[in-house]
Design an enzyme around this catalytic site. Sequence first.
Site, PDB file in Angstrom:
ATOM      1  N   LYS A 131       0.854  -1.195   0.000  1.00 14.36           N
ATOM      2  CA  LYS A 131       0.000   0.000   0.000  1.00 14.36           C
ATOM      3  C   LYS A 131       0.876   1.224   0.000  1.00 14.36           C
ATOM      4  CE  LYS A 131      -3.870   2.180   0.201  1.00 14.36           C
ATOM      5  NZ  LYS A 131      -3.360   2.879  -1.007  1.00 14.36           N
TER       6      LYS A 131
ATOM      7  N   GLN B   6       7.232   4.096   3.836  1.00 15.11           N
ATOM      8  CA  GLN B   6       5.815   3.722   3.843  1.00 15.11           C
ATOM      9  C   GLN B   6       5.547   2.486   4.690  1.00 15.11           C
ATOM     10  OE1 GLN B   6       3.740   5.659   1.414  1.00 15.11           O
ATOM     11  NE2 GLN B   6       2.163   5.047   2.860  1.00 15.11           N
TER      12      GLN B   6
ATOM     13  N   LYS C 146       5.466   3.484   8.297  1.00 19.66           N
ATOM     14  CA  LYS C 146       4.309   4.369   8.482  1.00 19.66           C
ATOM     15  C   LYS C 146       3.021   3.545   8.547  1.00 19.66           C
ATOM     16  CE  LYS C 146       4.097   7.614   5.377  1.00 19.66           C
ATOM     17  NZ  LYS C 146       3.770   8.573   4.287  1.00 19.66           N
TER      18      LYS C 146
ATOM     19  N   LYS D 153       5.376   1.675  -3.102  1.00 20.04           N
ATOM     20  CA  LYS D 153       5.312   3.038  -3.659  1.00 20.04           C
ATOM     21  C   LYS D 153       5.591   2.949  -5.139  1.00 20.04           C
ATOM     22  CE  LYS D 153       4.698   7.220  -1.988  1.00 20.04           C
ATOM     23  NZ  LYS D 153       4.069   7.653  -0.740  1.00 20.04           N
TER      24      LYS D 153
ATOM     25  N   GLY E  24      -2.634   8.211  -4.364  1.00 20.81           N
ATOM     26  CA  GLY E  24      -1.952   9.410  -4.848  1.00 20.81           C
ATOM     27  C   GLY E  24      -0.722   9.761  -4.030  1.00 20.81           C
ATOM     28  N   ASP E  25       0.031  10.693  -4.555  1.00 27.00           N
ATOM     29  CA  ASP E  25       1.162  11.326  -3.871  1.00 27.00           C
ATOM     30  C   ASP E  25       1.372  12.630  -4.667  1.00 27.00           C
ATOM     31  OD1 ASP E  25       3.344  10.482  -1.693  1.00 27.00           O
ATOM     32  OD2 ASP E  25       4.413  11.554  -3.246  1.00 27.00           O
TER      33      ASP E  25
ATOM     34  N   THR F 207      -4.308  13.608   5.042  1.00 30.92           N
ATOM     35  CA  THR F 207      -2.882  13.778   5.362  1.00 30.92           C
ATOM     36  C   THR F 207      -2.658  15.097   6.103  1.00 30.92           C
ATOM     37  OG1 THR F 207      -2.436  12.590   3.310  1.00 30.92           O
ATOM     38  CG2 THR F 207      -0.549  13.537   4.439  1.00 30.92           C
TER      39      THR F 207
ATOM     40  N   ASN G 151      -2.129  19.296  -1.914  1.00 27.75           N
ATOM     41  CA  ASN G 151      -3.180  18.668  -1.123  1.00 27.75           C
ATOM     42  C   ASN G 151      -2.873  18.602   0.372  1.00 27.75           C
ATOM     43  OD1 ASN G 151      -4.059  15.652  -0.107  1.00 27.75           O
ATOM     44  ND2 ASN G 151      -5.684  16.788  -1.101  1.00 27.75           N
TER      45      ASN G 151
ATOM     46  N   SER H  50      -6.828   5.903   3.629  1.00 32.90           N
ATOM     47  CA  SER H  50      -6.898   4.970   2.502  1.00 32.90           C
ATOM     48  C   SER H  50      -7.319   3.581   2.986  1.00 32.90           C
ATOM     49  CB  SER H  50      -5.531   4.850   1.813  1.00 32.90           C
ATOM     50  OG  SER H  50      -5.328   5.911   0.916  1.00 32.90           O
TER      51      SER H  50
END
Length: 475
Positions: free
Chosen positions: A120, A141, A144, A156, A195-196, A240, A271, A407
């Site tokens: 993820k 990630q 996290k 990622k 997204g990123d 976020t 964002n 998410s």
Amino acid sequence: MVHNGVDDPRIATSDGHRPIKSHTVEDYVSTQEKIESIFAEVVRRNPGEKEFHQAVREVLESVVPVLDKHPEYAEAKIIERICEPERQIIFRVPWEDDRGEVHINRGFRVEFNSALGPYKGGLRFHPSVYLGIVKFLGFEQLFKNALTGMPIGGGKGGSDFDPKGRSDREVMRFCQSFMTELYRHIGEYTDVPAGDIGVGSREIGYLFGQYKRITNRYESGVLTGKGLSYGGAQVRREATGYGTVFFAEEMLKVTGDSLEGKRVVVSGSGNVAIYAIEKVHQLGGTVIACSDSSGYVHDEQGIDLELLKEIKEVRRGRIEEYAQTRQHATFVPHRSVWEVPCQVALPCATQNEIDASDAATMVANGCTLVVEGANMPTTPKAIRIFSEAGVRFAPGKAANAGGVAASALEMQQNATRDSWSFAYSEQKLREIMQNIHTRCYATAEEYGMPGNYVAGANIDGFRAVADAMLAQGLI
Ligand code: GLU
């Protein structure tokens, strides 16, 4: 203090004592040496990937005392395994612009670790993207995601495609071409991108449409960050930024403080930044500056969020336009937003955006709290300066985990074909951030480093992944 050979403040305690309870100097040195040699091997096997090296180094330095306590991790070579992604996919992405010219970009998906759940993590579309960036992001990630306590592994992806200045149709053609390869590697139970930087709801929409078209499956849970009209979840867009501010709020609570009346600087204006600003204002603070890659705007009356949203979300314009409308605000081109004095700093732009000289300026200007909304925005030298000056600091892998946590909530709603209200989803997000804060805080205390959120986050995230890997055998 026993010298342990690590030139980094994050493994030292605030009172100068050794962070671990009972082991000999020899044990300690040998774990340290083991870590150094694992790190040297990571550098050798991944040449030139400096952001990946930086992310690995930070985690390895933090986990020295954990290995001392848990020799079983070293025996099973957990660290060596964690540093090597389970799978790395690199592919060609050909597409045609509006004039019919052909372009070739490179696409990536690094599936880092699936001990805790399907891979993820987001996709980043930005010209700076190369394997080293994707690997640093994927590595961050996985810890996290572990900190969220939700069943998600780490991955990622992205591309060196630059969406800036491209028409919607060009972006659509690029996304369709990107998904034409990516679709065979992802799935609700396999790998769930989101997204990123450079990938928002527009891009996720095009990617989802192409996935559905190729596979002939309406598989909502294959991507997160979807639009609300086709399976997206409330609060994912805000999560976020909101989550980062909830984390800051928790840190302030520890010292009996709050955001009320605080001067805050937020870097970026994408964002993450936009919704961090929104939440700071809701909680009584004032954000007086934000930025993009061309410079920053300074607005002493507080950033006008509706105007910022109109410029960035609707027009996809530059931050300069803000000062053209708000006459009393100033646009300062090509300078760091960190020269604006603030009490609380929320770096929400990109990696390594706060260097040592920015950190020194921030300390001199009275900044006392830095909470990362972006991934790894603070350089190791800058972190050291904060630590020495007593500035409280929270790393992105803890403070910005709200996005990926939301998410996971989206996946949960997709799996049960349910959709929750905004208020309920926001409350869930808040609880998750409070829980992450508690975990980091308690772990730092447990290891004798009170208030060290870097150590707390790295150790707690690492332990969660390591235990799941041990239980699953040599895979
Ligand atoms: N790109 C975001 C992050 O850095 C979100 C990833 C996701 O939602 O999967 O955590």
